[in-house]
Write a protein that holds these residues in place. Structure first.
Motif, short mmCIF file in Angstrom:
data_model
loop_
_atom_site.label_atom_id
_atom_site.label_comp_id
_atom_site.label_asym_id
_atom_site.label_seq_id
_atom_site.Cartn_x
_atom_site.Cartn_y
_atom_site.Cartn_z
N ALA A 55 -3.25 -17.17 17.00
CA ALA A 55 -3.34 -17.18 18.47
C ALA A 55 -3.04 -18.24 19.47
N LYS A 56 -2.45 -18.33 20.74
CA LYS A 56 -2.36 -19.48 21.46
C LYS A 56 -3.37 -19.87 22.13
N ASP A 57 -3.71 -21.11 22.32
CA ASP A 57 -4.99 -21.83 23.02
C ASP A 57 -6.13 -21.22 22.56
N LYS A 58 -6.48 -20.87 21.27
CA LYS A 58 -7.66 -20.47 20.83
C LYS A 58 -8.01 -21.37 19.46
N PRO A 59 -9.30 -21.52 19.20
CA PRO A 59 -9.71 -22.18 18.08
C PRO A 59 -9.44 -21.29 16.96
N ILE A 60 -9.12 -21.80 15.72
CA ILE A 60 -8.71 -20.90 14.73
C ILE A 60 -9.55 -21.28 13.44
N LEU A 61 -10.20 -20.42 12.75
CA LEU A 61 -10.90 -20.75 11.22
C LEU A 61 -9.86 -20.14 10.24
N THR A 133 -12.61 -23.04 0.45
CA THR A 133 -12.41 -24.09 1.41
C THR A 133 -12.03 -23.62 2.83
N THR A 134 -12.68 -23.94 3.68
CA THR A 134 -12.35 -23.68 5.26
C THR A 134 -11.89 -24.71 6.05
N PHE A 135 -11.02 -24.44 7.03
CA PHE A 135 -10.58 -25.36 7.94
C PHE A 135 -10.79 -24.77 9.20
N ILE A 136 -11.29 -25.70 10.33
CA ILE A 136 -11.40 -25.12 11.54
C ILE A 136 -10.43 -26.17 12.51
N TYR A 137 -9.58 -25.53 13.19
CA TYR A 137 -8.78 -26.11 14.04
C TYR A 137 -9.12 -25.68 15.58
N ASP A 138 -8.86 -26.92 16.45
CA ASP A 138 -8.88 -26.48 18.00
C ASP A 138 -8.03 -25.74 18.60
N LYS A 139 -8.08 -25.61 19.85
CA LYS A 139 -7.12 -24.85 20.64
C LYS A 139 -5.44 -25.47 20.37
N ASN A 140 -5.57 -26.68 20.26
CA ASN A 140 -4.29 -27.14 20.10
C ASN A 140 -3.70 -27.40 18.72
N LYS A 141 -4.28 -26.65 17.63
CA LYS A 141 -4.17 -26.66 16.22
C LYS A 141 -4.12 -27.98 15.67
N ASN A 142 -5.24 -28.70 16.14
CA ASN A 142 -5.67 -30.11 15.52
C ASN A 142 -7.01 -29.73 14.58
N LEU A 143 -6.95 -30.36 13.42
CA LEU A 143 -8.14 -30.30 12.49
C LEU A 143 -9.23 -30.71 13.23
N VAL A 144 -10.52 -30.24 13.22
CA VAL A 144 -11.73 -30.81 13.54
C VAL A 144 -12.71 -30.47 12.69
N PHE A 145 -12.77 -29.74 11.52
CA PHE A 145 -13.55 -29.54 10.64
C PHE A 145 -13.07 -29.17 9.31
N SER A 146 -13.29 -29.40 8.20
CA SER A 146 -13.01 -29.11 6.85
C SER A 146 -14.28 -28.82 6.18
N GLU A 147 -14.37 -27.88 5.05
CA GLU A 147 -15.39 -27.73 4.54
C GLU A 147 -15.40 -27.37 3.10
N VAL A 148 -15.71 -27.70 2.02
CA VAL A 148 -15.45 -27.32 0.76
C VAL A 148 -16.63 -26.76 0.03
#
Length: 165
Positions: A55-61, A133-148
């Motif tokens: 999705a555009k302009d939305k954070p994604i997990l 393992t989880t990645f969370i990206y902001d609305k610009n698709k830059n990584l902001v969190f990662s968790e194992v």
């Protein structure tokens, strides 16, 4: 008797805090080798044969998991809850064919989006070494969190809210 209960309560609290700090340190260490690059748009087919693109302009997990992973099974309810309010793509690694995954999802009352990574292509791209393992990206698709490892629903929820700012 009251002194003993107070003593035991303090011991349990101290042990719990120690374990929380230890588990977060281990997760931080394990996540140090993960792919930290911005998320590239992909067009894939999910296990329900629907086409998927971010999705555009939305954070994604993005959540990597496996049907054979006991921690993944425990955490699946958390991912389900988050998927009801946020953009989530889960990637099942080495977990059988699409029919196996659809059955697993049905048997566990789960309905979030699943990409079958049976050959491990995406796991290699993201440099996954442990599950979940989880990645969370902001609305610009830059990584902001990662968790194992395991993450609570509240932890995921707060991270997704943060990523949406």
């Amino acid at each position: 008797m009251r002194n003993k209960l107070t003593h035991y309560a303090k011991e349990i609290l101290t042990f719990s805090l120690f374990m929380i700090v230890l588990m977060n340190a281990i997760s931080l260490y394990k996540s140090s080798d993960l792919n930290k690059e911005a998320l590239q748009n992909i067009n894939v087919k999910l296990i329900d044969a629907k086409a998927y693109t971010f999705a555009k302009d939305k954070p994604i997990l993005i959540h990597f998991w496996a049907t054979w992973c006991p921690i993944c099974k425990i955490e699946s309810g958390n991912i389900q809850t988050i998927s009801e309010n946020f953009e989530v793509l889960s990637i099942a690694v080495s977990s059988g064919d699409n029919n196996d995954l659809r059955k697993y999802m049905y048997d566990n009352s789960l309905d979030y989006k699943v990409l079958n990574d049976n050959d491990g292509f995406f796991a290699k791209e993201f440099k996954i070494a442990a599950y979940p393992t989880t990645f969370i990206y902001d609305k610009n698709k830059n990584l902001v969190f990662s968790e194992v490892g395991y993450t609570s629903t509240w932890g995921l929820w707060l991270r997704m809210l943060w990523a949406g700012l």
